[in-house]
Design a protein around this motif. Structure first.
Motif, PDB file in Angstrom:
ATOM      1  N   LEU A  23      54.218   7.948  13.228  1.00  0.00           N
ATOM      2  CA  LEU A  23      53.141   8.515  12.091  1.00  0.00           C
ATOM      3  C   LEU A  23      53.428  10.271  12.188  1.00  0.00           C
ATOM      4  CD1 LEU A  23      51.537   8.010   9.835  1.00  0.00           C
ATOM      5  CD2 LEU A  23      49.589   7.691  11.256  1.00  0.00           C
ATOM      6  N   SER A  24      53.533  10.734  13.507  1.00  0.00           N
ATOM      7  CA  SER A  24      53.366  12.099  13.648  1.00  0.00           C
ATOM      8  C   SER A  24      54.775  12.851  12.743  1.00  0.00           C
ATOM      9  CB  SER A  24      53.538  12.343  14.908  1.00  0.00           C
ATOM     10  OG  SER A  24      52.453  12.209  15.622  1.00  0.00           O
ATOM     11  N   PHE A  25      55.713  11.991  12.826  1.00  0.00           N
ATOM     12  CA  PHE A  25      57.014  12.586  12.030  1.00  0.00           C
ATOM     13  C   PHE A  25      56.948  12.565  10.725  1.00  0.00           C
ATOM     14  CE2 PHE A  25      58.807  12.464  16.367  1.00  0.00           C
ATOM     15  CZ  PHE A  25      59.503  13.418  16.372  1.00  0.00           C
ATOM     16  N   ALA A  26      56.350  11.378  10.093  1.00  0.00           N
ATOM     17  CA  ALA A  26      56.211  11.197   8.765  1.00  0.00           C
ATOM     18  C   ALA A  26      55.055  12.046   8.017  1.00  0.00           C
ATOM     19  CB  ALA A  26      55.756   9.842   8.539  1.00  0.00           C
ATOM     20  N   HIS A  27      53.950  12.318   8.857  1.00  0.00           N
ATOM     21  CA  HIS A  27      53.077  13.361   8.301  1.00  0.00           C
ATOM     22  C   HIS A  27      53.756  14.900   8.325  1.00  0.00           C
ATOM     23  CE1 HIS A  27      49.243  10.530   8.701  1.00  0.00           C
ATOM     24  NE2 HIS A  27      49.875  10.326   7.653  1.00  0.00           N
ATOM     25  N   GLY A  28      54.361  15.134   9.623  1.00  0.00           N
ATOM     26  CA  GLY A  28      54.897  16.375   9.643  1.00  0.00           C
ATOM     27  C   GLY A  28      56.093  16.424   8.575  1.00  0.00           C
ATOM     28  N   ALA A  29      56.745  15.718   7.983  1.00  0.00           N
ATOM     29  CA  ALA A  29      57.976  15.612   6.883  1.00  0.00           C
ATOM     30  C   ALA A  29      56.769  15.771   5.607  1.00  0.00           C
ATOM     31  CB  ALA A  29      58.430  14.576   6.984  1.00  0.00           C
ATOM     32  N   MET A  30      55.697  15.127   5.514  1.00  0.00           N
ATOM     33  CA  MET A  30      55.189  15.421   4.403  1.00  0.00           C
ATOM     34  C   MET A  30      54.417  16.934   4.361  1.00  0.00           C
ATOM     35  SD  MET A  30      52.212  12.221   4.151  1.00  0.00           S
ATOM     36  CE  MET A  30      53.018  10.619   3.704  1.00  0.00           C
ATOM     37  N   GLY A  31      54.001  17.443   5.425  1.00  0.00           N
ATOM     38  CA  GLY A  31      53.591  18.763   5.326  1.00  0.00           C
ATOM     39  C   GLY A  31      54.633  19.877   5.027  1.00  0.00           C
ATOM     40  N   ARG A  32      56.013  19.540   5.107  1.00  0.00           N
ATOM     41  CA  ARG A  32      57.133  20.397   4.589  1.00  0.00           C
ATOM     42  C   ARG A  32      57.262  20.113   3.137  1.00  0.00           C
ATOM     43  NH1 ARG A  32      56.145  24.276   7.008  1.00  0.00           N
ATOM     44  NH2 ARG A  32      58.166  25.074   6.243  1.00  0.00           N
ATOM     45  N   SER A  33      56.716  19.242   2.605  1.00  0.00           N
ATOM     46  CA  SER A  33      56.951  18.954   1.074  1.00  0.00           C
ATOM     47  C   SER A  33      56.327  20.108   0.164  1.00  0.00           C
ATOM     48  CB  SER A  33      56.356  17.827   0.593  1.00  0.00           C
ATOM     49  OG  SER A  33      55.218  17.650   0.583  1.00  0.00           O
ATOM     50  N   ALA A  34      56.978  20.242  -1.150  1.00  0.00           N
ATOM     51  CA  ALA A  34      56.457  21.487  -1.754  1.00  0.00           C
ATOM     52  C   ALA A  34      54.790  21.388  -2.202  1.00  0.00           C
ATOM     53  CB  ALA A  34      57.132  21.133  -3.182  1.00  0.00           C
ATOM     54  N   ASN A  35      54.289  20.234  -2.201  1.00  0.00           N
ATOM     55  CA  ASN A  35      52.932  19.972  -2.593  1.00  0.00           C
ATOM     56  C   ASN A  35      52.221  18.713  -1.600  1.00  0.00           C
ATOM     57  OD1 ASN A  35      50.280  19.496  -3.439  1.00  0.00           O
ATOM     58  ND2 ASN A  35      51.132  19.855  -5.648  1.00  0.00           N
ATOM     59  N   PRO A  36      52.007  19.308  -0.176  1.00  0.00           N
ATOM     60  CA  PRO A  36      51.394  18.264   0.541  1.00  0.00           C
ATOM     61  C   PRO A  36      50.335  17.408   0.066  1.00  0.00           C
ATOM     62  CG  PRO A  36      51.998  20.490   1.867  1.00  0.00           C
ATOM     63  CD  PRO A  36      51.941  20.590   0.148  1.00  0.00           C
ATOM     64  N   HIS A  37      49.260  18.325  -0.704  1.00  0.00           N
ATOM     65  CA  HIS A  37      48.296  17.738  -1.115  1.00  0.00           C
ATOM     66  C   HIS A  37      48.405  16.509  -1.805  1.00  0.00           C
ATOM     67  CE1 HIS A  37      43.805  18.120  -2.877  1.00  0.00           C
ATOM     68  NE2 HIS A  37      44.429  17.422  -3.629  1.00  0.00           N
ATOM     69  N   ARG A  38      49.461  16.676  -2.804  1.00  0.00           N
ATOM     70  CA  ARG A  38      49.649  15.589  -3.735  1.00  0.00           C
ATOM     71  C   ARG A  38      50.349  14.436  -3.139  1.00  0.00           C
ATOM     72  NH1 ARG A  38      52.505  17.573  -8.996  1.00  0.00           N
ATOM     73  NH2 ARG A  38      50.348  18.778  -9.512  1.00  0.00           N
ATOM     74  N   LEU A  39      51.379  14.899  -2.468  1.00  0.00           N
ATOM     75  CA  LEU A  39      51.952  13.779  -1.521  1.00  0.00           C
ATOM     76  C   LEU A  39      51.045  12.846  -0.823  1.00  0.00           C
ATOM     77  CD1 LEU A  39      54.516  12.095  -0.960  1.00  0.00           C
ATOM     78  CD2 LEU A  39      55.330  13.903   0.587  1.00  0.00           C
ATOM     79  N   PHE A  40      50.042  13.596  -0.070  1.00  0.00           N
ATOM     80  CA  PHE A  40      49.385  12.897   0.619  1.00  0.00           C
ATOM     81  C   PHE A  40      48.296  12.079  -0.143  1.00  0.00           C
ATOM     82  CE2 PHE A  40      45.634  12.719   4.007  1.00  0.00           C
ATOM     83  CZ  PHE A  40      46.610  12.391   5.207  1.00  0.00           C
ATOM     84  N   GLY A  41      47.963  12.627  -1.121  1.00  0.00           N
ATOM     85  CA  GLY A  41      46.991  11.716  -1.992  1.00  0.00           C
ATOM     86  C   GLY A  41      47.796  10.552  -2.634  1.00  0.00           C
ATOM     87  N   THR A  42      49.027  10.665  -2.804  1.00  0.00           N
ATOM     88  CA  THR A  42      49.866   9.496  -3.474  1.00  0.00           C
ATOM     89  C   THR A  42      50.063   8.387  -2.306  1.00  0.00           C
ATOM     90  OG1 THR A  42      51.092  11.040  -4.945  1.00  0.00           O
ATOM     91  CG2 THR A  42      52.114   8.929  -4.315  1.00  0.00           C
ATOM     92  N   ALA A  43      50.085   9.012  -1.122  1.00  0.00           N
ATOM     93  CA  ALA A  43      50.392   7.920   0.063  1.00  0.00           C
ATOM     94  C   ALA A  43      48.975   7.230   0.278  1.00  0.00           C
ATOM     95  CB  ALA A  43      50.567   8.956   1.554  1.00  0.00           C
ATOM     96  N   HIS A  44      48.166   8.040   0.163  1.00  0.00           N
ATOM     97  CA  HIS A  44      46.700   7.233   0.332  1.00  0.00           C
ATOM     98  C   HIS A  44      46.611   6.086  -0.888  1.00  0.00           C
ATOM     99  CE1 HIS A  44      44.343   7.932   3.737  1.00  0.00           C
ATOM    100  NE2 HIS A  44      44.904   9.453   3.826  1.00  0.00           N
ATOM    101  N   PHE A  45      46.949   6.560  -2.088  1.00  0.00           N
ATOM    102  CA  PHE A  45      46.999   5.649  -3.238  1.00  0.00           C
ATOM    103  C   PHE A  45      47.593   4.191  -2.963  1.00  0.00           C
ATOM    104  CE2 PHE A  45      49.097   3.993  -7.393  1.00  0.00           C
ATOM    105  CZ  PHE A  45      47.822   3.506  -7.687  1.00  0.00           C
ATOM    106  N   ALA A  46      48.783   4.471  -2.294  1.00  0.00           N
ATOM    107  CA  ALA A  46      49.566   3.215  -1.998  1.00  0.00           C
ATOM    108  C   ALA A  46      49.012   2.382  -0.835  1.00  0.00           C
ATOM    109  CB  ALA A  46      51.221   3.672  -1.350  1.00  0.00           C
ATOM    110  N   LEU A  47      48.354   3.342   0.104  1.00  0.00           N
ATOM    111  CA  LEU A  47      47.638   2.520   1.065  1.00  0.00           C
ATOM    112  C   LEU A  47      46.401   1.661   0.361  1.00  0.00           C
ATOM    113  CD1 LEU A  47      47.081   2.219   4.177  1.00  0.00           C
ATOM    114  CD2 LEU A  47      45.667   4.140   4.208  1.00  0.00           C
ATOM    115  N   GLY A  48      45.806   2.311  -0.538  1.00  0.00           N
ATOM    116  CA  GLY A  48      44.786   1.550  -1.335  1.00  0.00           C
ATOM    117  C   GLY A  48      45.493   0.108  -1.738  1.00  0.00           C
TER     118      GLY A  48
END
Length: 402
Positions: A118-143
């Protein structure tokens, strides 16, 4: 090339997020199964789950600072593979007279694997163009996953076997491992182009970022402590299996929305305001869950509780990625989550055993006070950094370095 901003890269990272944070979904069934079917005391059940979470914390602390130096695909795939194996072995243990030392060992092993991946997954998310949006999308999928999980798994536990819980978790992690092998995205060098090698080596995590980390840990501690006993308090207050399961299904449905809603409201809400409102909402809902003797307030509060943390964390994740230009703090997201998570079940079990369920509500209020103080300090340090940057010819980045 598959990157964190490509469709395939986002899909892989979102899947990894769901598999790695399965404890956020499974905690009440997990704790409940250990108490009801394995005959653990609340304290023993909480401590057993804490071993898993502590393993994840330890792994994240070890690998996050080395995010850019370790083989990302191998570490992510191997981590979920180890997690899948550990939970499969837990599911193979008999309900009666299963060796507790072995159960604890497998929990710890699974935590190590999940924390690494999970550290590598979140680290890669942090290097995306819009970490806020990608993290929000990931939580939508978790829902979406939570809705299916909380709708189907309780039936599988009752109709097939309680061990199905652990086998289903193992299957999810195995799928994530395969996807990491096939398509873990390529992450570019995390050094901002404007920084020389010398300046980049001097970059420090700003004080505001540390206090954001504190807020995340407090909220996760509240979530793990309270959510672990949502199922048990409902059963003990006489709401019945059907009533408690209905509340959990409603919780899964509600969890569809906070991640996507946070992504849509990225430019409309201040992360500081959200950071105050989130912990405060947690405390209010916790008091209702553990003190209500009527089903409807309990069910409504339980269904909203996890959503409060998800919505808030998306804003804090985005703010943290913006403040910490080195990316190290974002890569350590699992560690911040697991600090609270690994303490929560054991602390909650001790409180229930020593004081009763009402004690959990008051404990949540105390932790909320610390979180609100921390977010106010974030605001203070951000304002100070802005004033310093505007008063000198240096950039904000340079003021952080100095």
């Amino acid at each position: 090339m598959c990157t964190p901003d490509s469709i395939s890269g986002k899909t892989v990272l979102v899947t990894a997020h769901v598999a790695g944070l399965i404890d956020m979904v499974a905690l009440p069934l997990w704790i409940g199964a250990l108490i009801q079917y394995y005959h653990y005391s609340p304290e023993q059940a909480g401590l057993t789950v804490t071993i898993f979470l502590f393993g994840a914390l330890l792994a994240s602390l070890l690998v996050a600072p080395r995010f850019n130096r370790l083989p990302k695909r191998l570490a992510a795939a191997g981590g979920y593979g180890v997690g899948a194996l550990a939970f499969f072995l837990i599911g193979q243990q008999p309900l009666e007279n299963s060796p507790p030392q072995l159960i604890v060992l497998f929990h710890g092993l699974g935590g190590l694997g999940v924390g690494c991946a999970l550290s590598f997954a979140h680290g890669a998310m942090g290097r995306s163009a819009n970490p806020h949006r990608l993290f929000g999308t990931a939580h939508f999928a978790l829902g979406i996953f939570a809705l299916a999980f909380l709708s189907l798994v309780p039936q599988a536990i009752q109709q097939v076997s309680p061990t199905m819980l652990f086998k289903i978790i193992a299957a999810g992690m195995f799928i994530a491992s395969v996807m990491m092998v096939i398509g873990f995205p390529h992450v570019a060098d995390d050094r901002p182009r404007s920084l020389s090698d010398r300046k980049y080596s001097q970059v420090k995590i700003p004080p505001a970022a540390w206090f954001i980390i504190g807020v995340v840990m407090c909220m996760q501690l509240n979530q793990a402590m309270v959510f672990s006993f949502v199922e048990r308090v409902g059963a003990d207050h006489g709401f019945g299996i059907a009533g408690v399961n209905a509340a959990l299904i409603a919780l899964g449905f509600v969890n569809l929305f906070p991640g996507g809603l946070a992504a849509l409201l990225q430019k409309r809400l201040s992360p500081i305001i959200v950071g105050v409102a989130g912990p405060l909402g947690q405390a209010i809902l916790a008091m209702i869950i553990f003190n209500s003797r009527h089903y409807l307030p309990y069910a409504v509060a339980a269904s909203l509780f996890v959503a409060m943390a998800i919505f808030t964390h998306v804003f804090l994740f985005g703010l943290l990625a913006q403040l910490d230009i080195s990316g190290r703090a974002v890569a350590a997201t699992p560690a911040m989550l697991m600090v609270g998570s690994c303490i929560g079940p054991a602390l909650g079990g001790s409180i229930v055993q020593g004081i009763g369920y009402s004690g959990l509500g008051w404990a949540a209020c105390m932790i909320t006070g610390i979180a609100i103080l921390s977010i106010l300090l974030v605001r203070h340090y951000m304002l100070r950094a802005t004033i310093t940057a505007s008063a000198t010819p240096h950039t904000l980045t340079e003021s952080i370095i100095e």
